[in-house]
Design an enzyme around this catalytic site. Structure first.
Site, PDB file in Angstrom:
ATOM      1  N   GLY A  13      39.189  75.566  -9.376  1.00 34.50           N
ATOM      2  CA  GLY A  13      39.893  75.428  -8.125  1.00 34.50           C
ATOM      3  C   GLY A  13      39.771  73.752  -7.776  1.00 34.50           C
ATOM      4  N   TYR A 146      37.697  85.476   6.062  1.00 36.63           N
ATOM      5  CA  TYR A 146      37.343  84.496   5.134  1.00 36.63           C
ATOM      6  C   TYR A 146      35.676  84.316   5.518  1.00 36.63           C
ATOM      7  CZ  TYR A 146      36.170  79.432   3.996  1.00 36.63           C
ATOM      8  OH  TYR A 146      35.922  78.139   3.619  1.00 36.63           O
TER       9      TYR A 146
HETATM   10  P1  NAD Z   1      41.686  74.013  -1.258  1.00 36.35           P
HETATM   11  O1  NAD Z   1      42.271  75.089  -0.680  1.00 36.35           O
HETATM   12  O2  NAD Z   1      41.974  72.754  -1.106  1.00 36.35           O
HETATM   13  O3  NAD Z   1      41.329  74.226  -3.049  1.00 36.35           O
HETATM   14  C1  NAD Z   1      41.129  75.521  -3.365  1.00 36.35           C
HETATM   15  C2  NAD Z   1      41.916  75.568  -4.900  1.00 36.35           C
HETATM   16  O4  NAD Z   1      41.662  76.730  -5.458  1.00 36.35           O
HETATM   17  C3  NAD Z   1      43.472  75.291  -4.889  1.00 36.35           C
HETATM   18  O5  NAD Z   1      43.866  74.244  -5.618  1.00 36.35           O
HETATM   19  C4  NAD Z   1      43.888  76.526  -5.437  1.00 36.35           C
HETATM   20  O6  NAD Z   1      44.910  76.447  -6.007  1.00 36.35           O
HETATM   21  C5  NAD Z   1      42.609  77.327  -6.310  1.00 36.35           C
HETATM   22  N1  NAD Z   1      42.825  78.467  -6.401  1.00 36.35           N
HETATM   23  C6  NAD Z   1      43.151  79.580  -5.624  1.00 36.35           C
HETATM   24  N2  NAD Z   1      43.144  80.769  -6.014  1.00 36.35           N
HETATM   25  C7  NAD Z   1      42.512  80.639  -7.466  1.00 36.35           C
HETATM   26  C8  NAD Z   1      42.538  81.434  -8.469  1.00 36.35           C
HETATM   27  N3  NAD Z   1      42.501  82.855  -8.158  1.00 36.35           N
HETATM   28  N4  NAD Z   1      41.908  80.975  -9.430  1.00 36.35           N
HETATM   29  C9  NAD Z   1      41.716  79.463  -9.781  1.00 36.35           C
HETATM   30  N5  NAD Z   1      41.943  78.710  -8.648  1.00 36.35           N
HETATM   31  C10 NAD Z   1      42.544  79.074  -7.605  1.00 36.35           C
HETATM   32  O7  NAD Z   1      40.060  74.465  -0.908  1.00 36.35           O
HETATM   33  P2  NAD Z   1      38.925  73.198  -0.775  1.00 36.35           P
HETATM   34  O8  NAD Z   1      38.689  72.696   0.569  1.00 36.35           O
HETATM   35  O9  NAD Z   1      38.879  72.180  -2.093  1.00 36.35           O
HETATM   36  O10 NAD Z   1      37.568  74.190  -0.717  1.00 36.35           O
HETATM   37  C11 NAD Z   1      36.576  74.581  -2.065  1.00 36.35           C
HETATM   38  C12 NAD Z   1      35.737  75.375  -1.462  1.00 36.35           C
HETATM   39  O11 NAD Z   1      34.896  74.598  -0.616  1.00 36.35           O
HETATM   40  C13 NAD Z   1      36.021  76.464  -1.023  1.00 36.35           C
HETATM   41  O12 NAD Z   1      35.035  77.653  -1.788  1.00 36.35           O
HETATM   42  C14 NAD Z   1      36.092  76.581   0.458  1.00 36.35           C
HETATM   43  O13 NAD Z   1      35.761  77.821   0.926  1.00 36.35           O
HETATM   44  C15 NAD Z   1      34.903  75.549   0.435  1.00 36.35           C
HETATM   45  N6  NAD Z   1      34.937  74.786   1.926  1.00 36.35           N
HETATM   46  C16 NAD Z   1      35.832  74.130   2.246  1.00 36.35           C
HETATM   47  C17 NAD Z   1      35.876  73.543   3.604  1.00 36.35           C
HETATM   48  C18 NAD Z   1      36.639  72.314   3.772  1.00 36.35           C
HETATM   49  O14 NAD Z   1      36.833  71.951   4.908  1.00 36.35           O
HETATM   50  N7  NAD Z   1      37.753  71.949   2.758  1.00 36.35           N
HETATM   51  C19 NAD Z   1      34.907  73.684   4.367  1.00 36.35           C
HETATM   52  C20 NAD Z   1      33.796  74.708   4.062  1.00 36.35           C
HETATM   53  C21 NAD Z   1      34.000  75.351   2.796  1.00 36.35           C
HETATM   54  N1  SER Z   2      37.226  74.138   6.854  1.00 37.54           N
HETATM   55  C1  SER Z   2      37.172  75.479   6.526  1.00 37.54           C
HETATM   56  C2  SER Z   2      38.280  76.153   7.201  1.00 37.54           C
HETATM   57  O1  SER Z   2      38.667  75.729   8.288  1.00 37.54           O
HETATM   58  C3  SER Z   2      36.140  76.153   6.808  1.00 37.54           C
HETATM   59  O2  SER Z   2      35.253  76.729   5.740  1.00 37.54           O
HETATM   60  O3  SER Z   2      38.974  77.225   6.877  1.00 37.54           O
END
Ligand code: NAD
Ligand code: SER
Length: 323
Positions: A13, A146
């Site tokens: 990802g 989620y």
């Molecule tokens: P994002 O949506 O920006 O990036 C996720 C990436 O995963 C994307 O580039 C997408 O193309 C890729 N992806 C989706 N399905 C896929 C698959 N089957 N195989 C390979 N790649 C795939 O998300 P993010 O914000 O970078 O979040 C990353 C992690 O952090 C996640 O687990 C998310 O739950 C967690 N998280 C994020 C936040 C936030 O605010 N960004 C907060 C809490 C937790």
């Molecule tokens: N920032 C994330 C969302 O809003 C929480 O994991 O989905």
């Protein structure tokens, strides 16, 4: 004699909001060639990711992932591939498949190939019954699909540690605010979008109510927390290892809009809540991160004021360069 290759890091990802910045930070630490970025999406060129190896990989294809692990002598996976809350609630079946199924594949590879693993959790593990200042340990009853996948992820991670000794670690990230890559379909993304609209349009229609308070964090703090957790000696970690609470700052949508207004002349913000209000309402206002502070000396550096300063300065510069 077979050549023994130096061990490498795989990021799944990697094209997402966190991946874009984590890959850059990991390449600073380990060298560009030692960090393999992967995502289900393809890219031709990318300001960060293409300065080192990139491969297309679907985390649901375990055999393909295993080939990458073996061919590159991978020793650690940062598993970021997931669907976030807003996208996930629109397609709950895919959300469950990617978030739980993808993690299950990666955990199995970690067990078989003796890998270390980082698997992020989220403040979305909490539900409406949680105290507004969320403790590390409390019943986890999320109302979003989620959130349920994130609870399942923590349970699976703890099981692999306890039953198989897999060194898997995680953080319950708050909503992350950053400027380098677009935010990816989350509820907390309003706190990213607002900056882009303030600079480009001078106004923003926010999709949560003005009094919506959520735990938030500037991306630099989140990346540092990730690297610090992964560098902590294993014996310092406690039962929170699969999902440490980490606090950055907590603010309402109106407080954020006001902080931007005080810096951007004539900025106007309106509030038109949509379905994402429900998800936000089910999450806590702030989190208690005393376990992370105790176990690995976690300390945030960004509050609302310096977060807003950094976001505006960096985004204004970015738009000027792109113009
Ligand atoms: P994002 O949506 O920006 O990036 C996720 C990436 O995963 C994307 O580039 C997408 O193309 C890729 N992806 C989706 N399905 C896929 C698959 N089957 N195989 C390979 N790649 C795939 O998300 P993010 O914000 O970078 O979040 C990353 C992690 O952090 C996640 O687990 C998310 O739950 C967690 N998280 C994020 C936040 C936030 O605010 N960004 C907060 C809490 C937790
Ligand atoms: N920032 C994330 C969302 O809003 C929480 O994991 O989905």
């Amino acid at each position: 004699m077979t050549e023994v290759l130096p061990s490498k890091v795989l990021v799944t990802g990697a094209l997402g909001q966190i991946g874009t910045e984590l890959v850059a930070a990991l390449r600073e630490l380990h060298g560009n060639d030692a960090v393999i970025a992967s995502d289900i999406r393809e890219i031709d060129d990318h300001p960060v990711i293409t300065n080192g190896p990139f491969t297309v990989a679907d985390v649901l294809d375990k055999d393909a992932l295993e080939e990458i692990v073996i061919d590159n002598s991978i020793s650690t996976i940062y598993h970021l591939a997931a669907l976030l809350s807003a996208t996930g609630e629109k397609n709950p079946e895919l959300c469950e498949r990617v978030n739980v199924g993808g993690l299950s594949n990666v955990l199995e590879l970690a067990r078989v190939h003796n890998l270390r693993l980082f698997s992020p959790s989220s403040i979305a593990v909490y539900g409406p019954d949680c105290p507004k200042h969320a403790p590390q340990i409390t019943p986890l009853n999320p109302t979003t699909v989620y959130g349920k996948t994130k609870v399942a992820g923590e349970v699976m991670a703890r099981y692999y540690w306890e039953a198989h000794g897999v060194d898997v670690r995680g953080l319950r990230y708050p909503g992350l605010v950053s400027w380098k890559a677009p935010a990816g379909g989350g509820t907390t993304d309003y706190a990213v979008d607002i900056f882009h609209h303030a600079i480009k349009d001078g106004n923003y229609d926010c999709f949560v109510r003005q009094d919506t308070r959520l735990p938030m964090m500037y991306m630099d703090d989140a990346i540092r927390a990730t690297l610090e957790l992964m560098a902590t000696p294993v014996e310092s970690l406690t039962d929170a290892r699969a999902g440490y609470n980490i606090a950055g700052c907590s603010f309402t949508a109106e407080e954020l809009a006001d902080a931007i207004k005080s810096r951007v002349d004539n900025f106007e913000c309106t509030f038109t809540p949509d379905i994402r209000q429900e998800y936000a309402d089910s999450w806590p206002d702030s989190v208690d991160d005393s376990e992370a502070k105790n176990d690995w000396a976690w300390e945030a550096q960004y509050g609302l004021e310096n977060l807003v300063d950094e976001m505006l300065a960096n985004l204004i510069h970015k738009y000027e360069v792109e113009a």
